[in-house]
Design a protein around this motif. Structure first.
Motif, PDB file in Angstrom:
ATOM      1  N   ALA A 141      51.132  46.346  72.941  1.00  0.00           N
ATOM      2  CA  ALA A 141      49.896  46.894  73.069  1.00  0.00           C
ATOM      3  C   ALA A 141      49.588  48.378  72.784  1.00  0.00           C
ATOM      4  O   ALA A 141      48.470  49.269  72.808  1.00  0.00           O
ATOM      5  CB  ALA A 141      49.466  47.301  74.979  1.00  0.00           C
ATOM      6  N   LEU A 142      50.446  49.251  72.538  1.00  0.00           N
ATOM      7  CA  LEU A 142      50.888  50.709  71.860  1.00  0.00           C
ATOM      8  C   LEU A 142      50.908  50.083  70.162  1.00  0.00           C
ATOM      9  O   LEU A 142      50.783  51.347  69.837  1.00  0.00           O
ATOM     10  CB  LEU A 142      51.956  51.226  72.885  1.00  0.00           C
ATOM     11  N   ASP A 143      51.189  49.302  69.873  1.00  0.00           N
ATOM     12  CA  ASP A 143      50.876  49.205  68.184  1.00  0.00           C
ATOM     13  C   ASP A 143      49.599  50.088  67.913  1.00  0.00           C
ATOM     14  O   ASP A 143      48.728  49.849  68.368  1.00  0.00           O
ATOM     15  CB  ASP A 143      50.528  48.005  67.739  1.00  0.00           C
ATOM     16  N   LEU A 147      53.035  55.789  68.281  1.00  0.00           N
ATOM     17  CA  LEU A 147      54.259  56.509  69.392  1.00  0.00           C
ATOM     18  C   LEU A 147      55.662  55.965  68.276  1.00  0.00           C
ATOM     19  O   LEU A 147      55.436  54.694  68.166  1.00  0.00           O
ATOM     20  CB  LEU A 147      54.117  55.965  70.551  1.00  0.00           C
ATOM     21  N   THR A 148      56.021  56.198  68.566  1.00  0.00           N
ATOM     22  CA  THR A 148      57.293  56.343  67.613  1.00  0.00           C
ATOM     23  C   THR A 148      58.407  55.001  68.987  1.00  0.00           C
ATOM     24  O   THR A 148      57.756  54.763  70.115  1.00  0.00           O
ATOM     25  CB  THR A 148      59.034  57.082  67.889  1.00  0.00           C
ATOM     26  N   GLY A 149      59.060  54.245  68.885  1.00  0.00           N
ATOM     27  CA  GLY A 149      59.600  52.564  68.911  1.00  0.00           C
ATOM     28  C   GLY A 149      60.339  53.043  70.402  1.00  0.00           C
ATOM     29  O   GLY A 149      60.465  52.813  71.218  1.00  0.00           O
ATOM     30  N   ALA A 150      60.767  54.292  70.254  1.00  0.00           N
ATOM     31  CA  ALA A 150      61.459  54.732  71.503  1.00  0.00           C
ATOM     32  C   ALA A 150      61.334  55.541  72.342  1.00  0.00           C
ATOM     33  O   ALA A 150      60.580  55.614  73.512  1.00  0.00           O
ATOM     34  CB  ALA A 150      62.564  56.037  71.658  1.00  0.00           C
ATOM     35  N   ALA A 155      57.734  54.362  77.687  1.00  0.00           N
ATOM     36  CA  ALA A 155      56.346  54.448  78.704  1.00  0.00           C
ATOM     37  C   ALA A 155      56.276  52.596  79.322  1.00  0.00           C
ATOM     38  O   ALA A 155      56.027  52.801  80.045  1.00  0.00           O
ATOM     39  CB  ALA A 155      55.057  53.850  77.059  1.00  0.00           C
ATOM     40  N   VAL A 156      57.108  52.142  78.293  1.00  0.00           N
ATOM     41  CA  VAL A 156      57.010  50.857  79.476  1.00  0.00           C
ATOM     42  C   VAL A 156      57.935  50.749  80.552  1.00  0.00           C
ATOM     43  O   VAL A 156      57.782  50.344  81.577  1.00  0.00           O
ATOM     44  CB  VAL A 156      57.570  49.264  78.382  1.00  0.00           C
ATOM     45  N   LEU A 226      49.086  56.615  82.350  1.00  0.00           N
ATOM     46  CA  LEU A 226      48.191  56.149  81.132  1.00  0.00           C
ATOM     47  C   LEU A 226      47.551  57.470  80.525  1.00  0.00           C
ATOM     48  O   LEU A 226      47.417  57.571  79.603  1.00  0.00           O
ATOM     49  CB  LEU A 226      46.900  55.499  81.259  1.00  0.00           C
ATOM     50  N   ASP A 227      47.575  58.478  81.771  1.00  0.00           N
ATOM     51  CA  ASP A 227      46.203  59.842  81.268  1.00  0.00           C
ATOM     52  C   ASP A 227      47.090  59.823  80.159  1.00  0.00           C
ATOM     53  O   ASP A 227      47.053  60.798  78.945  1.00  0.00           O
ATOM     54  CB  ASP A 227      46.002  60.604  82.210  1.00  0.00           C
TER      55      ASP A 227
END
Length: 238
Positions: A141-143, A147-150, A155-156, A226-227
């Motif tokens: 969802a964040l692709d 954001l970096t992978g880390a 975030a997850v 999320l904000d």
């Protein structure tokens, strides 16, 4: 890899298990897992044992060992069965915020349906395809957000931790009411006697009672997380 983890990998990721000896198989992993889930849903994870599951299935404990090496592997298969497939997305054009919001709410539903999962999904352990599918969907969802992978992993973890925290509170209060309502009721009793010592808390409780603002901790925390991610994503895009 320890023998216990090797067995869990084999059961979760390998081909369907067949007993190494004896007559034609009468059980399969799905039936065994669902019997364990039935016990855990009713009485909690501590009540699950090879003996209890064997009794539900109408077989001896030794017969069950032909399919399942022990309780640790049984719990691993139970988790994989109970967590089910990750929630379906609403198409490739769905915004990252909506996708993560749906994901978190579905996870909350799973924990509500099977509270024992809160105990079974902690610590180092082998995860199955479905559970990793949940992680994959949240990360995907964040692709394209920058954001970096880390950062995406963090975030997850943050979202899952928020959902788990609310679910733990709900389990502790039981079916008699929401965690917020029970907490507010307990505090309200104390404030009636000691409110003058805690004016800010007394005012906040009174405001919440007037507005009916209870049982919103999941959504409130979810939107604030999320904000914050939105601000970080905006910084990356700038």
């Amino acid at each position: 890899m320890s023998d216990e983890r090797s067995e869990a990998v084999r059961l979760l990721w390998g081909p369907p298990t067949k007993p190494s000896r004896g007559p034609r198989p009468a059980l399969d992993l799905d039936r065994i897992a669902r019997a364990g889930i039935e016990v855990a849903d009713a009485e909690g994870l501590a009540a699950v044992s090879m003996q209890r599951v064997a009794g539900l299935l109408g077989v001896t404990k030794m017969a069950l060992y032909r399919y399942m090496p022990g309780k640790a592997e049984l719990v691993a298969v139970m988790v994989e069965t109970a967590i089910d497939e990750p929630p379906p997305g609403k198409g490739p054009r769905q915004e990252w915020r909506d996708r993560l919001g749906d994901w978190a709410r579905h996870l909350a539903t799973v924990f509500h349906r099977h509270p024992w999962l809160l105990d079974a999904t902690v610590g180092p352990r082998v995860m199955g395809p479905r559970e990793l599918g949940w992680m994959e969907q949240a990360l995907a969802a964040l692709d394209g957000t920058g954001l970096t992978g880390a950062e995406r992993m963090d975030a997850v973890v943050l979202l899952a931790g928020h959902v788990r925290g609310i679910a733990l509170q709900a389990r502790a209060t039981g079916p008699a009411g929401s965690p917020e309502a029970r907490f507010a009721a307990t505090l309200g009793q104390l404030m009636r006697t000691h409110g003058e010592r805690y004016p800010a808390l007394t005012a906040a409780l009174a405001s919440a009672a007037r507005s009916g603002g209870q049982d919103q901790a999941l959504e409130f925390g979810l939107h604030r997380i999320l904000d914050g991610l939105g601000l970080l994503i905006t910084e990356r895009s700038d």
